[in-house]
Design an enzyme around this catalytic site. Structure first.
Site, PDB file in Angstrom:
ATOM      1  N   ASN A   1       0.798  -1.237   0.000  1.00 31.98           N
ATOM      2  CA  ASN A   1       0.000   0.000   0.000  1.00 31.98           C
ATOM      3  C   ASN A   1       0.830   1.286   0.000  1.00 31.98           C
ATOM      4  O   ASN A   1       0.381   2.306  -0.511  1.00 31.98           O
ATOM      5  CB  ASN A   1      -1.027  -0.015   1.147  1.00 31.98           C
ATOM      6  CG  ASN A   1      -0.377  -0.151   2.502  1.00 31.98           C
ATOM      7  OD1 ASN A   1       0.785  -0.549   2.609  1.00 31.98           O
ATOM      8  ND2 ASN A   1      -1.118   0.182   3.534  1.00 31.98           N
TER       9      ASN A   1
ATOM     10  N   GLU B   1       7.858   2.475  14.370  1.00 26.96           N
ATOM     11  CA  GLU B   1       8.627   3.096  13.297  1.00 26.96           C
ATOM     12  C   GLU B   1       8.555   4.605  13.524  1.00 26.96           C
ATOM     13  O   GLU B   1       7.639   5.100  14.189  1.00 26.96           O
ATOM     14  CB  GLU B   1       8.062   2.709  11.928  1.00 26.96           C
ATOM     15  CG  GLU B   1       8.299   1.234  11.670  1.00 26.96           C
ATOM     16  CD  GLU B   1       8.137   0.782  10.238  1.00 26.96           C
ATOM     17  OE1 GLU B   1       7.158   1.191   9.599  1.00 26.96           O
ATOM     18  OE2 GLU B   1       8.992  -0.003   9.773  1.00 26.96           O
TER      19      GLU B   1
ATOM     20  N   GLY C   1       2.767  -5.653   7.148  1.00 28.51           N
ATOM     21  CA  GLY C   1       1.822  -6.492   6.403  1.00 28.51           C
ATOM     22  C   GLY C   1       0.695  -6.952   7.310  1.00 28.51           C
ATOM     23  O   GLY C   1       0.404  -6.330   8.332  1.00 28.51           O
ATOM     24  N   SER C   2       0.100  -8.065   6.930  1.00 32.36           N
ATOM     25  CA  SER C   2      -1.106  -8.523   7.633  1.00 32.36           C
ATOM     26  C   SER C   2      -0.761  -9.257   8.939  1.00 32.36           C
ATOM     27  O   SER C   2       0.372  -9.723   9.122  1.00 32.36           O
ATOM     28  CB  SER C   2      -1.889  -9.456   6.718  1.00 32.36           C
ATOM     29  OG  SER C   2      -1.107 -10.582   6.435  1.00 32.36           O
ATOM     30  N   VAL C   3      -1.758  -9.403   9.770  1.00 34.91           N
ATOM     31  CA  VAL C   3      -1.560 -10.104  11.047  1.00 34.91           C
ATOM     32  C   VAL C   3      -1.142 -11.568  10.826  1.00 34.91           C
ATOM     33  O   VAL C   3      -0.167 -12.027  11.436  1.00 34.91           O
ATOM     34  CB  VAL C   3      -2.830  -9.999  11.938  1.00 34.91           C
ATOM     35  CG1 VAL C   3      -2.678 -10.840  13.192  1.00 34.91           C
ATOM     36  CG2 VAL C   3      -3.103  -8.548  12.298  1.00 34.91           C
ATOM     37  N   PRO C   4      -1.826 -12.328   9.953  1.00 37.99           N
ATOM     38  CA  PRO C   4      -1.416 -13.737   9.790  1.00 37.99           C
ATOM     39  C   PRO C   4       0.041 -13.875   9.340  1.00 37.99           C
ATOM     40  O   PRO C   4       0.778 -14.731   9.851  1.00 37.99           O
ATOM     41  CB  PRO C   4      -2.372 -14.270   8.717  1.00 37.99           C
ATOM     42  CG  PRO C   4      -3.545 -13.352   8.735  1.00 37.99           C
ATOM     43  CD  PRO C   4      -3.039 -12.013   9.166  1.00 37.99           C
ATOM     44  N   THR C   5       0.474 -13.022   8.418  1.00 35.91           N
ATOM     45  CA  THR C   5       1.879 -13.113   7.980  1.00 35.91           C
ATOM     46  C   THR C   5       2.803 -12.665   9.106  1.00 35.91           C
ATOM     47  O   THR C   5       3.858 -13.259   9.324  1.00 35.91           O
ATOM     48  CB  THR C   5       2.131 -12.265   6.715  1.00 35.91           C
ATOM     49  OG1 THR C   5       1.121 -12.549   5.766  1.00 35.91           O
ATOM     50  CG2 THR C   5       3.480 -12.562   6.098  1.00 35.91           C
TER      51      THR C   5
ATOM     52  N   CYS D   1      -3.462   0.940   6.739  1.00 31.05           N
ATOM     53  CA  CYS D   1      -3.557   0.117   7.952  1.00 31.05           C
ATOM     54  C   CYS D   1      -4.196   0.847   9.119  1.00 31.05           C
ATOM     55  O   CYS D   1      -4.905   0.260   9.915  1.00 31.05           O
ATOM     56  CB  CYS D   1      -2.159  -0.344   8.336  1.00 31.05           C
ATOM     57  SG  CYS D   1      -0.998   1.026   8.404  1.00 31.05           S
TER      58      CYS D   1
ATOM     59  N   GLU E   1       4.601  -4.244  11.905  1.00 36.94           N
ATOM     60  CA  GLU E   1       3.590  -3.207  11.652  1.00 36.94           C
ATOM     61  C   GLU E   1       2.441  -3.903  10.943  1.00 36.94           C
ATOM     62  O   GLU E   1       2.517  -4.184   9.744  1.00 36.94           O
ATOM     63  CB  GLU E   1       4.177  -2.104  10.761  1.00 36.94           C
ATOM     64  CG  GLU E   1       5.251  -1.270  11.424  1.00 36.94           C
ATOM     65  CD  GLU E   1       4.707  -0.342  12.491  1.00 36.94           C
ATOM     66  OE1 GLU E   1       3.473  -0.214  12.623  1.00 36.94           O
ATOM     67  OE2 GLU E   1       5.526   0.233  13.231  1.00 36.94           O
TER      68      GLU E   1
HETATM   69  P1  NAD Z   1       0.840  -9.572   3.473  1.00 33.86           P
HETATM   70  O1  NAD Z   1       0.982  -9.962   4.897  1.00 33.86           O
HETATM   71  O2  NAD Z   1       0.082 -10.445   2.582  1.00 33.86           O
HETATM   72  O3  NAD Z   1       2.271  -9.391   2.794  1.00 33.86           O
HETATM   73  C1  NAD Z   1       3.222  -8.482   3.303  1.00 33.86           C
HETATM   74  C2  NAD Z   1       4.604  -8.885   2.840  1.00 33.86           C
HETATM   75  O4  NAD Z   1       4.951 -10.121   3.433  1.00 33.86           O
HETATM   76  C3  NAD Z   1       4.743  -9.082   1.342  1.00 33.86           C
HETATM   77  O5  NAD Z   1       5.996  -8.567   0.942  1.00 33.86           O
HETATM   78  C4  NAD Z   1       4.701 -10.583   1.191  1.00 33.86           C
HETATM   79  O6  NAD Z   1       5.361 -11.045   0.026  1.00 33.86           O
HETATM   80  C5  NAD Z   1       5.439 -11.038   2.438  1.00 33.86           C
HETATM   81  N1  NAD Z   1       5.124 -12.382   2.891  1.00 33.86           N
HETATM   82  C6  NAD Z   1       3.959 -13.055   2.764  1.00 33.86           C
HETATM   83  N2  NAD Z   1       4.064 -14.270   3.358  1.00 33.86           N
HETATM   84  C7  NAD Z   1       5.309 -14.359   3.875  1.00 33.86           C
HETATM   85  C8  NAD Z   1       6.019 -15.364   4.603  1.00 33.86           C
HETATM   86  N3  NAD Z   1       5.462 -16.523   4.924  1.00 33.86           N
HETATM   87  N4  NAD Z   1       7.299 -15.103   4.963  1.00 33.86           N
HETATM   88  C9  NAD Z   1       7.884 -13.918   4.680  1.00 33.86           C
HETATM   89  N5  NAD Z   1       7.262 -12.938   3.971  1.00 33.86           N
HETATM   90  C10 NAD Z   1       5.990 -13.148   3.583  1.00 33.86           C
HETATM   91  O7  NAD Z   1       0.205  -8.093   3.500  1.00 33.86           O
HETATM   92  P2  NAD Z   1      -0.240  -7.171   2.255  1.00 33.86           P
HETATM   93  O8  NAD Z   1      -1.482  -7.743   1.671  1.00 33.86           O
HETATM   94  O9  NAD Z   1       0.932  -6.913   1.380  1.00 33.86           O
HETATM   95  O10 NAD Z   1      -0.577  -5.793   2.997  1.00 33.86           O
HETATM   96  C11 NAD Z   1      -1.804  -5.523   3.584  1.00 33.86           C
HETATM   97  C12 NAD Z   1      -1.718  -5.670   5.085  1.00 33.86           C
HETATM   98  O11 NAD Z   1      -0.638  -4.893   5.588  1.00 33.86           O
HETATM   99  C13 NAD Z   1      -2.941  -5.136   5.804  1.00 33.86           C
HETATM  100  O12 NAD Z   1      -3.325  -6.022   6.817  1.00 33.86           O
HETATM  101  C14 NAD Z   1      -2.473  -3.816   6.407  1.00 33.86           C
HETATM  102  O13 NAD Z   1      -3.185  -3.416   7.535  1.00 33.86           O
HETATM  103  C15 NAD Z   1      -1.043  -4.122   6.703  1.00 33.86           C
HETATM  104  N6  NAD Z   1      -0.242  -2.883   6.778  1.00 33.86           N
HETATM  105  C16 NAD Z   1       0.197  -2.455   8.001  1.00 33.86           C
HETATM  106  C17 NAD Z   1       0.910  -1.265   8.106  1.00 33.86           C
HETATM  107  C18 NAD Z   1       1.388  -0.752   9.447  1.00 33.86           C
HETATM  108  O14 NAD Z   1       2.256   0.107   9.468  1.00 33.86           O
HETATM  109  N7  NAD Z   1       0.872  -1.231  10.553  1.00 33.86           N
HETATM  110  C19 NAD Z   1       1.202  -0.542   6.963  1.00 33.86           C
HETATM  111  C20 NAD Z   1       0.762  -1.014   5.730  1.00 33.86           C
HETATM  112  C21 NAD Z   1       0.041  -2.198   5.652  1.00 33.86           C
END
Ligand code: NAD
Length: 517
Positions: free
Chosen positions: A180, A491, A255-259, A311, A277
């Site tokens: 994003n 951050e 990224g997302s909570v599950p990842t 996010c 984050e």
């Molecule tokens: P995502 O978790 O699907 O992917 C994030 C990153 O992790 C990508 O680069 C992906 O290739 C990598 N990844 C995926 N699986 C992995 C694994 N098993 N091991 C290592 N790396 C892995 O998230 P997304 O769809 O790219 O982003 C959306 C999410 O990010 C939303 O939940 C959003 O709230 C969150 N987000 C949080 C912030 C924050 O600062 N808190 C900022 C931006 C986005």
């Protein structure tokens, strides 16, 4: 126009990156070299990674094919970062700052080009993309300023003995980004890391791989040692190779909570610190004494920036009962007026969502909300702009959902799209309880003219970033990060220095050893 060369070797004397990705005013990106970037890289023919298409969200066309990095490339990048670390970590803070300031100047000069490429790859409006580039530059400037201030402590001990602490870097840090804010995330992670004397291997999201590579080139052009900031491309396999790599000292993930949970688990195998984050489902509380104009503006900023793919968005909008009709009328009127379309046009306020799948997922949340009893007050439909070149883009109308209750899926789950859920409340106590009733805690907002209530409420909100009478502002001088399952660490701000450095304590004996033996 799309061009891709298979030559994979870009040594230190590589051509300026403008020759690798060139954006032109018609909105096309010309890609003429591979998208990985590290010192003297070599591509192994035996280990061809998987390939996937990278799309332009505004039009739906394929921009390029991304080849994932495997173990061979990840090793090379980490090795490059390791040797850069040996040199960079020995430089003084002032010397590092000089190079970082130069990088910030280059970003300023290339602002328009970087913003355009971000728009083409991400789909957000050019107005927002420029602000993202500015935030990246400011972050690098800010940490350049802190680089020369890093210091330890001197502690006097009995008998003239003393101890001192040294603030030392961690080593090779890994950054893994979401799609994003691709350029901004790469800068927010690398700036504090580099200021502290670390090097970095960064993996952008495979959905938005382009602008992180520009950042790598910017640092190189600014005089950073070869291998200081490296980009490897790929998805979860590449990310997992990075997290498990024995020469990686820390993982910073957005990224997302599950990842995030998986990242933490992988890092735990090597007892590596993590910064996480993660996602949010943040509340925005609008009390009846609010300045209505500002509350409406705040609610729109809390929901529709970057097509709602933020996010920290305040997607649970709690409005005090007496002002609910007036608030809803005004919000719907302004949401209807949001200009959707070509994100490269100055007049556009809402571009395309990042992918077709993601847009469809957001639309399915709207349908589910309807089925669960919410009413669509506006939007929530696929949108097809009149310009024929945008017909294949991933657009939707921003959506306002009324009559929402706390148990609905749209109120409980992160939608990550332009969908505002409006809820009604009666008392301060009730709304604070409902606002906190979530496993997430990234942000929260309060609109009220009563300064005492504002602080009282904020004290009770379980969220990392709380906004009073505003929303979604992220100055780089202040820490950003989540409570609860929204993350670990921060951050931005001074505190982030602690997440990219470690303390060494040195004891100095000025007398004799007092031995028990
Ligand atoms: P995502 O978790 O699907 O992917 C994030 C990153 O992790 C990508 O680069 C992906 O290739 C990598 N990844 C995926 N699986 C992995 C694994 N098993 N091991 C290592 N790396 C892995 O998230 P997304 O769809 O790219 O982003 C959306 C999410 O990010 C939303 O939940 C959003 O709230 C969150 N987000 C949080 C912030 C924050 O600062 N808190 C900022 C931006 C986005």
């Amino acid at each position: 126009m799309l061009r891709r060369l298979d030559a994979f070797t870009r040594g230190p004397a590589a051509a300026p990156f403008a020759a690798v990705i060139r954006s032109v005013s018609s909105g096309s990106v010309d890609i003429t070299a591979p998208l990985n970037f590290w010192a003297s890289q070599r591509r192994s023919n035996q280990e061809k990674g998987s390939r996937e298409n990278v799309y332009e969200p505004a039009t739906g066309r394929v921009l390029c094919q991304l080849e994932s990095c495997g173990a061979f490339e990840v090793n090379q990048a980490v090795e490059a970062a390791k040797s850069a670390f040996d040199h960079w970590s020995k430089m003084s803070g002032m010397e590092r700052a000089r190079i970082m300031i130069q990088a910030a100047h280059i970003i300023e000069k290339r602002r328009e080009e970087i913003a355009e490429i971000e728009v083409i790859n991400n789909g957000k409006s050019i107005t927002e993309a420029r602000l993202d580039v500015d935030s990246a530059r400011l972050c690098i400037e800010y940490y350049a300023g802190l680089a020369s201030t890093l210091a330890g402590q001197h502690v006097q001990l009995p008998g003239g003995s003393f101890a001192y602490t040294r603030r030392e870097p961690l080593g090779v840090c890994v950054g893994i980004g979401a799609w994003n804010y691709p350029f901004q995330i790469a800068a927010w992670k690398s700036a504090p890391a580099l200021a502290c004397g670390n090097s970095m291997v960064f993996k952008p999201s495979p959905v938005t791989p382009l602008t992180a590579v520009i950042l790598a080139e910017v640092y190189t052009e600014a005089g950073a040692p070869e291998g200081l900031f490296n980009v490897v491309q790929g998805g979860q396999e590449t990310g997992s190779l990075l997290c498990h790599h024995p020469n990686v000292a820390k993982v910073s993930f957005t990224g997302s909570v599950p990842t995030g949970k998986k990242i933490m688990e992988m890092a735990s195998k090597g007892v590596k610190p993590v910064t996480l984050e993660l996602g949010g489902k943040s509340p925005l509380l609008i009390f009846e004494d609010s300045d209505m104009e500002n509350a409406v503006r705040g609610a729109l900023m809390a929901n529709f920036l970057s097509q709602g793919q933020v996010c920290s968005n305040g997607t649970r909008v709690f409005v005090q009962k007496d002002i609910l009709p007036m608030f809803v009328e005004e919000v719907v009127k302004r949401t209807r007026a949001i200009e959707i379309g070509d994100p490269l046009l100055e007049s556009t306020r809402m571009g395309a969502l990042v992918s077709r799948d993601h847009r469809d997922k957001v639309l399915s949340f709207v349908n589910q909300a309807k089925n669960e009893g919410a009413s669509v007050l506006y939007g929530g439909e696929p949108f097809v702009p009149s310009d024929p070149k945008l017909k294949g883009g991933y657009y939707m109308t921003p959506c306002v959902l009324g009559g929402c209750t706390d148990d609905m899926t749209c109120v409980k789950e992160e939608i990550f799209g332009p969908v505002m859920s409006v809820l009604s409340f009666e008392t301060e106590e009730e709304v604070m309880h409902r606002a906190n009733d979530t496993t997430l805690g990234l942000a929260a907002g309060v609109f009220t003219r009563d300064v005492r209530r504002a602080h009282r409420v904020v004290e009770h909100l379980k969220a990392g970033s709380c906004f009073i009478n505003n929303y979604n502002i992220t100055p780089v001088e202040v820490p950003f990060g989540g409570f609860k399952m929204s993350g670990i660490g921060r951050e931005n701000g001074q505190v982030t220095i602690e997440y990219y450095s470690q303390l060494k304590t040195v004891f100095v004996e000025m007398g004799d050893v007092d031995s028990l033996f």
